[in-house]
Write a protein that holds these residues in place. Structure first.
Motif, short mmCIF file in Angstrom:
data_model
loop_
_atom_site.label_atom_id
_atom_site.label_comp_id
_atom_site.label_asym_id
_atom_site.label_seq_id
_atom_site.Cartn_x
_atom_site.Cartn_y
_atom_site.Cartn_z
N UNK A 138 0.84 -1.20 0.00
CA UNK A 138 0.00 0.00 0.00
C UNK A 138 0.87 1.26 0.00
N UNK A 139 0.41 2.30 -0.68
CA UNK A 139 1.14 3.56 -0.71
C UNK A 139 1.01 4.27 0.62
N UNK A 140 2.05 4.94 1.08
CA UNK A 140 2.01 5.65 2.36
C UNK A 140 1.40 7.02 2.18
N UNK A 152 5.31 -3.47 -8.30
CA UNK A 152 4.04 -4.20 -8.30
C UNK A 152 4.20 -5.42 -9.19
N UNK A 153 3.61 -6.53 -8.76
CA UNK A 153 3.64 -7.76 -9.55
C UNK A 153 2.31 -7.88 -10.29
N UNK A 154 2.38 -8.17 -11.59
CA UNK A 154 1.16 -8.33 -12.40
C UNK A 154 0.87 -9.81 -12.59
N UNK A 155 -0.30 -10.11 -13.15
CA UNK A 155 -0.77 -11.49 -13.23
C UNK A 155 0.10 -12.42 -14.09
N UNK A 156 0.96 -11.88 -14.95
CA UNK A 156 1.86 -12.74 -15.72
C UNK A 156 3.11 -13.11 -14.92
N UNK A 157 3.31 -12.44 -13.78
CA UNK A 157 4.45 -12.76 -12.91
C UNK A 157 5.59 -11.77 -12.97
N UNK A 158 5.58 -10.82 -13.91
CA UNK A 158 6.67 -9.86 -13.98
C UNK A 158 6.41 -8.72 -12.99
N UNK A 159 7.48 -8.02 -12.64
CA UNK A 159 7.36 -6.89 -11.72
C UNK A 159 7.56 -5.59 -12.49
N UNK A 160 6.68 -4.63 -12.27
CA UNK A 160 6.78 -3.33 -12.91
C UNK A 160 6.76 -2.24 -11.85
N UNK A 161 7.12 -1.04 -12.23
CA UNK A 161 7.04 0.11 -11.33
C UNK A 161 5.74 0.87 -11.61
N UNK A 162 4.97 1.14 -10.53
CA UNK A 162 3.70 1.86 -10.66
C UNK A 162 3.70 3.04 -9.71
N UNK A 163 2.85 4.04 -9.95
CA UNK A 163 2.73 5.16 -9.01
C UNK A 163 2.23 4.68 -7.64
N UNK A 164 2.46 5.47 -6.63
CA UNK A 164 2.11 5.08 -5.26
C UNK A 164 0.62 4.90 -5.04
N UNK A 165 -0.24 5.55 -5.84
CA UNK A 165 -1.68 5.47 -5.61
C UNK A 165 -2.32 4.19 -6.16
#
Length: 186
Positions: A138-140, A152-165
């Protein structure tokens, strides 16, 4: 067969048994001497880019690539099974040929498969695909001013960078070229 005067960007050539795509070309007519064509070629299988110069009017062999719209059905061992959208034929494509596109494919994902003489060469996905966030912290509160990102991990299993919200279970658009966050999916 065609001549170097017929070259266009995106054209695929068969040079000494290897397939090369024309990235860019330039016709040069010097004040002294014969005209020539400067090209930048990308090898289809490895992605290697080379510069090559041809005399104007030299014959080059054009490779005919068939690009088919296909649907990814499921993974079978190391192979990916695709179905042709026109004639419903199924084709097994190796993981090596699929490459990094596997990181963005779910079942029923539409893709363009380039085929040369019955052999699949590469997979083209849309520029972005919607994927569900399966896990993220969760974003602070108060962290928003910096415009920071979190993994953040997506349903295919890779990790990406997403905004805090962005929260878990949201669907986001992910760029298939570099794996970057593009925005929320509608």
């Amino acid at each position: 067969m065609a001549t170097t005067n017929d070259l266009k960007n995106g054209m695929t050539l068969d040079i000494e048994g290897q397939l090369w795509t024309v990235v860019e070309f330039q016709h040069v007519k010097p004040g002294k001497g014969p005209a020539f064509v400067r090209t930048k070629l990308k090898q289809v299988m490895t992605g290697k880019v080379v510069d090559k110069t041809y005399n104007a009017g030299v014959k080059v062999e054009i490779a005919i690539l068939e690009k088919r719209e296909m649907n990814f059905l499921y993974k079978e061992g190391d192979d990916f099974v695709f179905m042709d959208n026109v004639n419903f034929d199924q084709m097994n494509i190796s993981a090596a040929t699929v490459g990094v596109a596997a990181n963005y494919m779910l079942e029923n994902t539409e893709a363009i498969v380039a085929i040369h003489e019955g052999n699949p060469l590469y997979i083209d996905l849309p520029a972005s695909v919607p994927l569900k966030i399966t896990y993220t912290e969760p974003g602070l509160q108060g962290d928003r001013s910096s415009g920071g990102t979190k993994p953040a991990t997506v349903e295919t299993g890779i990790q990406i960078q997403v905004p805090l919200f962005i929260k878990q279970d949201e669907i986001v658009l992910v760029d298939t070229r570099d794996g970057s966050y593009q925005g929320r999916a509608n």
